[in-house]
Write a protein that holds these residues in place. Structure first.
Motif, PDB file in Angstrom:
ATOM      1  N   PRO A  94       4.423  -0.798   4.794  1.00  0.00           N
ATOM      2  CA  PRO A  94       5.061   0.481   5.125  1.00  0.00           C
ATOM      3  C   PRO A  94       6.528   0.338   5.508  1.00  0.00           C
ATOM      4  CG  PRO A  94       3.438  -0.113   6.792  1.00  0.00           C
ATOM      5  CD  PRO A  94       3.297  -1.094   5.679  1.00  0.00           C
ATOM      6  N   GLN A 151       1.366   1.865   9.581  1.00  0.00           N
ATOM      7  CA  GLN A 151       0.574   2.344   8.452  1.00  0.00           C
ATOM      8  C   GLN A 151       0.197   3.811   8.666  1.00  0.00           C
ATOM      9  OE1 GLN A 151       0.353   1.731   5.368  1.00  0.00           O
ATOM     10  NE2 GLN A 151      -0.987  -0.045   5.293  1.00  0.00           N
ATOM     11  N   PRO A 171      -3.885  -0.587   1.686  1.00  0.00           N
ATOM     12  CA  PRO A 171      -3.520  -0.083   3.013  1.00  0.00           C
ATOM     13  C   PRO A 171      -3.911  -0.989   4.171  1.00  0.00           C
ATOM     14  CG  PRO A 171      -5.402   1.117   2.160  1.00  0.00           C
ATOM     15  CD  PRO A 171      -4.889   0.261   1.038  1.00  0.00           C
TER      16      PRO A 171
END
Length: 195
Positions: A94, A151, A171
């Motif tokens: 991220p 995240q 993720p």
């Protein structure tokens, strides 16, 4: 049952490459579901997300054929900016997608680029932070957040734009075990609550 997202005969070769990332790829996805793409490193998982998001062929050039429909509408040649309110992409790391120093500025950035009226922004920021479990983090510096919190902020950055489709590139890859559980629980909850 019709597909919410449908890829038909999609082939793509990056510029200056000879081997296609995929050739004749056809698949479909239902709305309000979580779908997992599996494959070894280099198999084209990230490239597929970039294609759906519009980064391919607009930012990452190559030869593209086939069709992609989102709710029956062709999106294969639409630019990421045109898709930003419909499709949110969260990168594996991220940190690579953050542009601002503070949480609220990061969430406002996308809305400003899409000309969201300023009077709507505060409510959207609060709602997105609440959805991802970061209520009270609005004034925090992004650099002070843990990996799991970053995240969640990246996910909030997509939600604040009211994206109807959320694409996440690995993720949980950079997260510890407890953060992985939190992010997966968040995604499951969002599918149930945001129908």
């Amino acid at each position: 049952m019709s597909q919410y997202l449908e890829l038909s005969g999609v082939s793509f070769v990056y510029s200056e490459e000879t081997t296609p990332v995929w050739q004749g790829l056809s698949c479909g996805f239902q709305q309000n579901t979580i779908n997992l793409l599996l494959g070894p490193s280099g198999s084209g998982k990230s490239s597929l997300l970039y294609l759906i998001d519009g980064l391919i062929p607009n930012s990452l050039e190559g030869t593209l054929t086939g069709e992609i429909l989102l709710s029956g509408e062709s999106i294969i040649r639409k630019e990421p900016r045109a898709l930003a309110q419909r499709i949110g992409l969260v990168f594996q790391d991220p940190d690579t997608q953050f542009c601002a120093f503070y949480v609220e500025d990061e969430l406002a950035f996308g809305m400003e680029n899409l000309c969201v009226p300023p009077e709507e922004m505060d409510g959207r920021i609060d709602r997105a932070l609440s959805l991802v479990g970061l209520a009270g983090f609005r004034k925090r510096a992004v650099s002070t957040l843990s990996g799991g919190q970053k995240q969640k902020l990246a996910i909030a950055s997509a939600l604040v734009l009211d994206a109807e489709l959320l694409l996440l590139d690995e993720p949980s890859a950079l997260l510890d075990a407890s953060s992985r559980v939190e992010v997966m629980a968040l995604l499951s909850r969002l599918v149930k609550e945001e129908k």
